[in-house]
Design a protein around this motif. Sequence first.
Motif, PDB file in Angstrom:
ATOM      1  N   LEU A   9      20.519   0.032 -33.650  1.00 52.01           N
ATOM      2  CA  LEU A   9      20.199  -1.359 -33.991  1.00 52.01           C
ATOM      3  C   LEU A   9      19.219  -1.958 -32.995  1.00 52.01           C
ATOM      4  N   LEU A  10      19.379  -1.617 -31.713  1.00 51.59           N
ATOM      5  CA  LEU A  10      18.477  -2.146 -30.686  1.00 51.59           C
ATOM      6  C   LEU A  10      17.048  -1.669 -30.909  1.00 51.59           C
ATOM      7  N   CYS A  11      16.880  -0.355 -31.083  1.00 53.39           N
ATOM      8  CA  CYS A  11      15.537   0.201 -31.272  1.00 53.39           C
ATOM      9  C   CYS A  11      14.915  -0.310 -32.567  1.00 53.39           C
ATOM     10  N   GLY A  12      15.698  -0.306 -33.641  1.00 55.22           N
ATOM     11  CA  GLY A  12      15.191  -0.821 -34.911  1.00 55.22           C
ATOM     12  C   GLY A  12      14.900  -2.304 -34.851  1.00 55.22           C
ATOM     13  N   GLY A  13      15.774  -3.047 -34.152  1.00 56.47           N
ATOM     14  CA  GLY A  13      15.554  -4.482 -34.016  1.00 56.47           C
ATOM     15  C   GLY A  13      14.261  -4.796 -33.280  1.00 56.47           C
ATOM     16  N   LEU A  14      13.998  -4.060 -32.226  1.00 56.35           N
ATOM     17  CA  LEU A  14      12.742  -4.237 -31.488  1.00 56.35           C
ATOM     18  C   LEU A  14      11.539  -3.923 -32.380  1.00 56.35           C
ATOM     19  N   LEU A  15      11.645  -2.826 -33.136  1.00 58.67           N
ATOM     20  CA  LEU A  15      10.542  -2.439 -34.014  1.00 58.67           C
ATOM     21  C   LEU A  15      10.312  -3.475 -35.104  1.00 58.67           C
ATOM     22  N   GLY A  16      11.383  -3.928 -35.738  1.00 57.26           N
ATOM     23  CA  GLY A  16      11.253  -4.930 -36.785  1.00 57.26           C
ATOM     24  C   GLY A  16      10.673  -6.229 -36.266  1.00 57.26           C
ATOM     25  N   PHE A  17      11.121  -6.650 -35.080  1.00 55.68           N
ATOM     26  CA  PHE A  17      10.624  -7.886 -34.476  1.00 55.68           C
ATOM     27  C   PHE A  17       9.128  -7.773 -34.190  1.00 55.68           C
ATOM     28  N   VAL A  18       8.731  -6.669 -33.544  1.00 59.92           N
ATOM     29  CA  VAL A  18       7.326  -6.485 -33.156  1.00 59.92           C
ATOM     30  C   VAL A  18       6.425  -6.357 -34.378  1.00 59.92           C
ATOM     31  N   MET A  19       6.863  -5.594 -35.371  1.00 59.58           N
ATOM     32  CA  MET A  19       6.026  -5.403 -36.558  1.00 59.58           C
ATOM     33  C   MET A  19       5.890  -6.691 -37.357  1.00 59.58           C
ATOM     34  N   GLN A  20       6.960  -7.476 -37.425  1.00 57.75           N
ATOM     35  CA  GLN A  20       6.882  -8.733 -38.162  1.00 57.75           C
ATOM     36  C   GLN A  20       5.971  -9.718 -37.449  1.00 57.75           C
ATOM     37  N   ARG A  21       6.140  -9.865 -36.157  1.00 54.63           N
ATOM     38  CA  ARG A  21       5.333 -10.846 -35.415  1.00 54.63           C
ATOM     39  C   ARG A  21       3.887 -10.384 -35.264  1.00 54.63           C
ATOM     40  N   GLY A  22       3.695  -9.069 -35.143  1.00 52.37           N
ATOM     41  CA  GLY A  22       2.341  -8.558 -34.989  1.00 52.37           C
ATOM     42  C   GLY A  22       1.652  -8.253 -36.300  1.00 52.37           C
ATOM     43  N   LEU A 209       5.432   2.251 -27.529  1.00 54.85           N
ATOM     44  CA  LEU A 209       6.502   2.312 -26.527  1.00 54.85           C
ATOM     45  C   LEU A 209       7.875   2.398 -27.188  1.00 54.85           C
ATOM     46  N   ILE A 210       8.069   1.644 -28.267  1.00 52.04           N
ATOM     47  CA  ILE A 210       9.335   1.714 -29.000  1.00 52.04           C
ATOM     48  C   ILE A 210       9.514   3.099 -29.613  1.00 52.04           C
ATOM     49  N   ALA A 211       8.406   3.678 -30.096  1.00 57.15           N
ATOM     50  CA  ALA A 211       8.461   5.028 -30.671  1.00 57.15           C
ATOM     51  C   ALA A 211       8.874   6.056 -29.614  1.00 57.15           C
ATOM     52  N   PHE A 225      14.781  13.668 -33.105  1.00 57.84           N
ATOM     53  CA  PHE A 225      13.565  13.136 -33.718  1.00 57.84           C
ATOM     54  C   PHE A 225      13.398  11.698 -33.252  1.00 57.84           C
ATOM     55  N   GLY A 226      12.222  11.130 -33.522  1.00 62.81           N
ATOM     56  CA  GLY A 226      11.963   9.753 -33.140  1.00 62.81           C
ATOM     57  C   GLY A 226      12.160   8.810 -34.317  1.00 62.81           C
ATOM     58  N   LEU A 227      11.191   7.918 -34.515  1.00 67.62           N
ATOM     59  CA  LEU A 227      11.270   6.976 -35.621  1.00 67.62           C
ATOM     60  C   LEU A 227      11.178   7.717 -36.950  1.00 67.62           C
ATOM     61  N   GLY A 228      12.013   7.337 -37.883  1.00 65.43           N
ATOM     62  CA  GLY A 228      11.997   7.926 -39.220  1.00 65.43           C
ATOM     63  C   GLY A 228      12.616   6.944 -40.197  1.00 65.43           C
ATOM     64  N   ILE A 229      12.054   6.849 -41.376  1.00 66.64           N
ATOM     65  CA  ILE A 229      12.478   5.824 -42.333  1.00 66.64           C
ATOM     66  C   ILE A 229      13.028   6.414 -43.625  1.00 66.64           C
ATOM     67  N   THR A 230      12.422   7.478 -44.132  1.00 64.90           N
ATOM     68  CA  THR A 230      12.754   7.965 -45.466  1.00 64.90           C
ATOM     69  C   THR A 230      14.174   8.528 -45.565  1.00 64.90           C
TER      70      THR A 230
END
Length: 355
Positions: A9-22, A209-211, A225-230
């Motif tokens: 949740l922490l890693c995903g939360g950071l990614l979601g926050f950064v992608m939404q704001r950026g 950095l999040i990746a 593995f790192g980030l993965g969505i599917t």
Amino acid sequence: MVYMILTGLLCGGLLGFVMQRGRFCLTGGFRDMYIAKDNRMFYALLVAIAVQSVGVFSLIHFGVIEFFAGSFSWLAVIIGSFLFGIGIIFAGGCATGTWYRAGEGLLGSWIALFGYMFMSAVMRTGVLAPVDASLKKVEAPTNSIAESTGIPVGVLIILFVSIVGFVVYKEMKKPKVAIPSMKPRRTGLAHILFEKRWHPFVTAVLVGLIAILAWPLSAATGRMFGLGITAPSANILQFAISGDMSFINWGVFLVLGILLGSYLAAKGSREFRFRMPDAKTGMTSFLGGNLMGFGASLAGGCSIGNGLVMTAMMTWQGWVSLLFIMLGTWTASYFVFIRPQTKKKGAVAKEAVTA
């Protein structure tokens, strides 16, 4: 289990926050390369790849994580990535973009997300699983660019980082375009986090950095593995249907974290609101979501799993997939955006002549 939940949740939360704001939207970035000749988001993706590549191979060098490129199912990657590229235009966002836009309250993204999860699950364990397995049997001996070319991976990374650095330097030297903005209503950290426009390259560094962070956090739970969505997206639906706990892993909490992080960012920036699409848009989103799920499953990854992570790992799968995702995006953009406008202009010109 607690560690898995919290770190995912922490890693995903950071990614979601950064992608939404950026506004880190690869669908819009690939589309704009073709329609508006604007390459900034693509350059931002290259920055994120470069940052991750340096970080992850450093972790491998020091024995923190392991990585094996495996074989390259080139036919499945080409077909799947091209269809995924078409799908993201119809869905209005790539896999990660759909998750974070769902967090903004965009109900069309929820529709696309369901189609994406559904088809991903069908491709993994449903009636289309034999099709997926059959196409993936067509393989190249190795997936590693370093092994194929004989060039050490360190040299490949140095060359890539140098090229990206030069591209960024040239881009930053261009004259700045003044964008009108309203007077800030916040100050300090609140202004930076929720109000100030983020530069694409700053966002890209944060995504990179999040990746990097995702690799050791995920590896600690047994998922190398790192980030993965599917796969995690499919796992959520499969778990909801079967109740089988084997579908729950670190990646599931990663994607749920993206949704949560995006929601917090959207609420904080006052951008959250429920938006209901019309019937046509809803159907198109669902179709796009299904194409995304089919294509990403076949290709072994989406614009994040292949286009960001496997590219950083210097694999053929990553770079070939990225190329064909872009080609699919451009093909769909022509039929969805360019061709209708061209026909409309032609009709107007014809009416002017006959008037």
